[in-house]
Design a protein around this motif. Sequence first.
Motif, PDB file in Angstrom:
ATOM      1  N   PHE A 130       0.834  -1.202   0.000  1.00 32.02           N
ATOM      2  CA  PHE A 130       0.000   0.000   0.000  1.00 32.02           C
ATOM      3  C   PHE A 130       0.872   1.258   0.000  1.00 32.02           C
ATOM      4  O   PHE A 130       0.612   2.211  -0.738  1.00 32.02           O
ATOM      5  CB  PHE A 130      -0.909  -0.018   1.227  1.00 32.02           C
ATOM      6  N   ASN A 131       1.927   1.256   0.816  1.00 33.52           N
ATOM      7  CA  ASN A 131       2.847   2.403   0.844  1.00 33.52           C
ATOM      8  C   ASN A 131       3.525   2.609  -0.510  1.00 33.52           C
ATOM      9  O   ASN A 131       3.711   3.746  -0.968  1.00 33.52           O
ATOM     10  CB  ASN A 131       3.908   2.204   1.919  1.00 33.52           C
ATOM     11  N   VAL A 132       3.899   1.511  -1.175  1.00 34.24           N
ATOM     12  CA  VAL A 132       4.529   1.608  -2.500  1.00 34.24           C
ATOM     13  C   VAL A 132       3.545   2.218  -3.497  1.00 34.24           C
ATOM     14  O   VAL A 132       3.928   3.046  -4.343  1.00 34.24           O
ATOM     15  CB  VAL A 132       5.003   0.220  -2.965  1.00 34.24           C
ATOM     16  N   LEU A 133       2.272   1.830  -3.417  1.00 32.91           N
ATOM     17  CA  LEU A 133       1.265   2.388  -4.315  1.00 32.91           C
ATOM     18  C   LEU A 133       1.129   3.896  -4.100  1.00 32.91           C
ATOM     19  O   LEU A 133       1.067   4.669  -5.070  1.00 32.91           O
ATOM     20  CB  LEU A 133      -0.079   1.705  -4.084  1.00 32.91           C
ATOM     21  N   LEU A 134       1.119   4.345  -2.858  1.00 31.74           N
ATOM     22  CA  LEU A 134       1.018   5.782  -2.584  1.00 31.74           C
ATOM     23  C   LEU A 134       2.210   6.536  -3.162  1.00 31.74           C
ATOM     24  O   LEU A 134       2.057   7.613  -3.755  1.00 31.74           O
ATOM     25  CB  LEU A 134       0.934   6.037  -1.074  1.00 31.74           C
ATOM     26  N   GLU A 135       3.403   5.987  -2.995  1.00 31.03           N
ATOM     27  CA  GLU A 135       4.597   6.645  -3.518  1.00 31.03           C
ATOM     28  C   GLU A 135       4.558   6.728  -5.036  1.00 31.03           C
ATOM     29  O   GLU A 135       4.949   7.745  -5.628  1.00 31.03           O
ATOM     30  CB  GLU A 135       5.847   5.877  -3.063  1.00 31.03           C
ATOM     31  N   LEU A 136       4.077   5.678  -5.685  1.00 31.67           N
ATOM     32  CA  LEU A 136       4.017   5.676  -7.146  1.00 31.67           C
ATOM     33  C   LEU A 136       2.994   6.699  -7.651  1.00 31.67           C
ATOM     34  O   LEU A 136       3.238   7.396  -8.648  1.00 31.67           O
ATOM     35  CB  LEU A 136       3.668   4.283  -7.661  1.00 31.67           C
ATOM     36  N   ILE A 137       1.853   6.806  -6.981  1.00 31.32           N
ATOM     37  CA  ILE A 137       0.843   7.794  -7.365  1.00 31.32           C
ATOM     38  C   ILE A 137       1.434   9.200  -7.297  1.00 31.32           C
ATOM     39  O   ILE A 137       1.264  10.010  -8.224  1.00 31.32           O
ATOM     40  CB  ILE A 137      -0.397   7.673  -6.461  1.00 31.32           C
ATOM     41  N   ARG A 138       2.134   9.511  -6.218  1.00 32.61           N
ATOM     42  CA  ARG A 138       2.732  10.850  -6.070  1.00 32.61           C
ATOM     43  C   ARG A 138       3.810  11.102  -7.125  1.00 32.61           C
ATOM     44  O   ARG A 138       3.922  12.205  -7.660  1.00 32.61           O
ATOM     45  CB  ARG A 138       3.315  10.982  -4.666  1.00 32.61           C
ATOM     46  N   LYS A 139       4.593  10.081  -7.425  1.00 28.64           N
ATOM     47  CA  LYS A 139       5.665  10.233  -8.405  1.00 28.64           C
ATOM     48  C   LYS A 139       5.092  10.475  -9.801  1.00 28.64           C
ATOM     49  O   LYS A 139       5.514  11.400 -10.506  1.00 28.64           O
ATOM     50  CB  LYS A 139       6.551   8.985  -8.394  1.00 28.64           C
ATOM     51  N   ARG A 140       4.119   9.667 -10.209  1.00 27.10           N
ATOM     52  CA  ARG A 140       3.576   9.778 -11.558  1.00 27.10           C
ATOM     53  C   ARG A 140       2.732  11.032 -11.737  1.00 27.10           C
ATOM     54  O   ARG A 140       2.628  11.565 -12.840  1.00 27.10           O
ATOM     55  CB  ARG A 140       2.740   8.535 -11.892  1.00 27.10           C
ATOM     56  N   ALA A 141       2.119  11.519 -10.667  1.00 18.95           N
ATOM     57  CA  ALA A 141       1.263  12.710 -10.775  1.00 18.95           C
ATOM     58  C   ALA A 141       2.051  13.944 -11.184  1.00 18.95           C
ATOM     59  O   ALA A 141       1.496  14.863 -11.787  1.00 18.95           O
ATOM     60  CB  ALA A 141       0.551  12.962  -9.445  1.00 18.95           C
ATOM     61  N   ARG A 142       3.352  13.979 -10.875  1.00 15.90           N
ATOM     62  CA  ARG A 142       4.158  15.157 -11.201  1.00 15.90           C
ATOM     63  C   ARG A 142       4.286  15.366 -12.702  1.00 15.90           C
ATOM     64  O   ARG A 142       4.464  16.495 -13.152  1.00 15.90           O
ATOM     65  CB  ARG A 142       5.552  15.013 -10.583  1.00 15.90           C
ATOM     66  N   SER A 143       4.194  14.294 -13.472  1.00 15.14           N
ATOM     67  CA  SER A 143       4.373  14.419 -14.927  1.00 15.14           C
ATOM     68  C   SER A 143       3.159  13.964 -15.723  1.00 15.14           C
ATOM     69  O   SER A 143       3.151  14.095 -16.949  1.00 15.14           O
ATOM     70  CB  SER A 143       5.600  13.597 -15.372  1.00 15.14           C
ATOM     71  N   ASP A 144       2.144  13.441 -15.067  1.00 18.76           N
ATOM     72  CA  ASP A 144       0.965  12.941 -15.772  1.00 18.76           C
ATOM     73  C   ASP A 144       0.109  14.112 -16.240  1.00 18.76           C
ATOM     74  O   ASP A 144      -0.315  14.937 -15.437  1.00 18.76           O
ATOM     75  CB  ASP A 144       0.154  12.025 -14.852  1.00 18.76           C
ATOM     76  N   ARG A 145      -0.170  14.166 -17.537  1.00 22.32           N
ATOM     77  CA  ARG A 145      -0.916  15.297 -18.095  1.00 22.32           C
ATOM     78  C   ARG A 145      -2.332  15.369 -17.564  1.00 22.32           C
ATOM     79  O   ARG A 145      -2.946  16.434 -17.559  1.00 22.32           O
ATOM     80  CB  ARG A 145      -0.951  15.197 -19.618  1.00 22.32           C
ATOM     81  N   ARG A 146      -2.892  14.243 -17.112  1.00 21.26           N
ATOM     82  CA  ARG A 146      -4.244  14.258 -16.562  1.00 21.26           C
ATOM     83  C   ARG A 146      -4.315  14.943 -15.212  1.00 21.26           C
ATOM     84  O   ARG A 146      -5.394  15.271 -14.738  1.00 21.26           O
ATOM     85  CB  ARG A 146      -4.753  12.813 -16.414  1.00 21.26           C
ATOM     86  N   CYS A 147      -3.153  15.172 -14.584  1.00 18.86           N
ATOM     87  CA  CYS A 147      -3.127  15.733 -13.237  1.00 18.86           C
ATOM     88  C   CYS A 147      -2.562  17.143 -13.185  1.00 18.86           C
ATOM     89  O   CYS A 147      -2.545  17.751 -12.108  1.00 18.86           O
ATOM     90  CB  CYS A 147      -2.284  14.834 -12.323  1.00 18.86           C
TER      91      CYS A 147
END
Length: 387
Positions: A130-147
Motif C-alpha cells: 500500500f505504501n509503494v502504491l502511494l509513492e508511485l501515485i505521487r511520483k507519476r502525478a508530477r508528470s501525468d498530463r491528466r493531473c
Amino acid sequence: MSAIDTHNMASLPTASKLPSVSADQSFREPLWDIHEFVRLVLGKESPGFQIFVKKNGDKRIEPLSLGKRFYRLMNNFMARIPEGSDPAGFVGLFRDCCIELKLYYNPFGKAGDYHRPGADGKDMSGAELFNVLLELIRKRARSDRRCKNHLNFADDYDLDELKSVVSYFDDLFMDYSKILVVRVDLGYQADEADKISFERAHGDIQRFINHRQWQACFKHSIGYVIGRERGTSSTAENGGNGRGYHFHCFILFDGQKVKNDVELAKQIIDYWKNRIVNSSRTPADEQTKIWYFNCNHKARTAGYRHDGIGMVQHSDELKRWHLISALIYLTKHSQALGDDVPPGTRALTKGQYKPRALETRGRPRQLMIQGEKVSVRRGGHPSGYFL
C-alpha cells in the motif's frame, strides 16, 4: 491479463444480509471515491502505514490516516474500473499505477500478511505494498498530463460545490435508470461581448432557467447544472474566441422518455436565441448576435476522448465519472465572474432535487457494496452520506 479484474458475482445477497445500504459510504459513486482517494494522497506526504522493525526482526505495523480509511477499500476500487477502459483524471492515474505494480486479483489482504517479493527480493506485506502504491501515485502525478491542473486541488477548486454536484447527480440516478445529458455552451458573439453587462447576462440566463417550463423541448427535463464564466471580450485574444460572459449548460432529461440529444440541443439553442436573447420583447437596440456550441453534436461526429454526455445509464460508472470530470472544471476558483459582479453571486447553479416516490415494481437495482452486489429498490434513499 488485466490489472483491473472484477469480483466473482455468482452470489447476489440481499441488502438484509449486509449492513444497511444507507449506512455504507462507498456504494453510490465508487469512481468518485477513487478520485477522492488520489486527491488526499497527493495532499499528503505521509505513508499509509508506519512500519517498525523489532530487535528480533519482526515488524510492527501501525496504520496512519490513509491506511485506516482506504486500505480495506482497495480491492473494491480496482474491481470497479472497467477492464480496458481509459478513465479521465485521477481515476486514470490510479488505474495506471495499479497496472504498473501488477496488482492482480485482490492483492490487498490483511495488512500484516505477506503478498509478494519486494524490490530487494524479500517478502512484502500488504501494508508495504500500500505504501509503494502511494509513492508511485505521487511520483507519476508530477508528470501525468491528466493531473497537471489538479495538483493543488484543494486550493484551486471549490470542493463543497463539487461534492454538492456529485450528490445531486447521485440522487437523480437513484430515481432514474438512465439520464439523457444535453450539454450546450451559450453566450454572445465576440464582437458583441463588450456591450453585454453582467446585469444583461445574468438576466438572460435567469430567464433561460425560469421560463424553460413553458417550452416543449424541456417537457421531460429533470434537472440542470449551469456554470457561468467570463472570458476576454477581445477578438484578438483566446485565439479570436473571446466572448465575455457565457454559460456551460448541462440539461438533464429522463432517458426513458427522450432519446435524440442532438435535436434537443438544437431546440435549446433556438430557445436561447429567439426566446431569451432576441425575444419579441427585446428592444431593437439591445438585439445581439449569439454564440453557441452544440457539444452533443461534436460527441456524435468527432467524439470526445472522455465522453460523459448523451445517454448515461445508472450502471455505467465510467460514463458517470466522465460526466463528473467535465463538471469539475466549472468549480474552479478562477472561474470568477469579475470584480463588477455583486458579492455572493454564484458561478455555478443547479436544479433542486425532488425525490420520486419509492418504486416497488420492476427489477431492483444492483449496487456494489464492498465487492458484492446488493439488491435495493429504486428511490427512497437519503443523499450525501457517501461524501
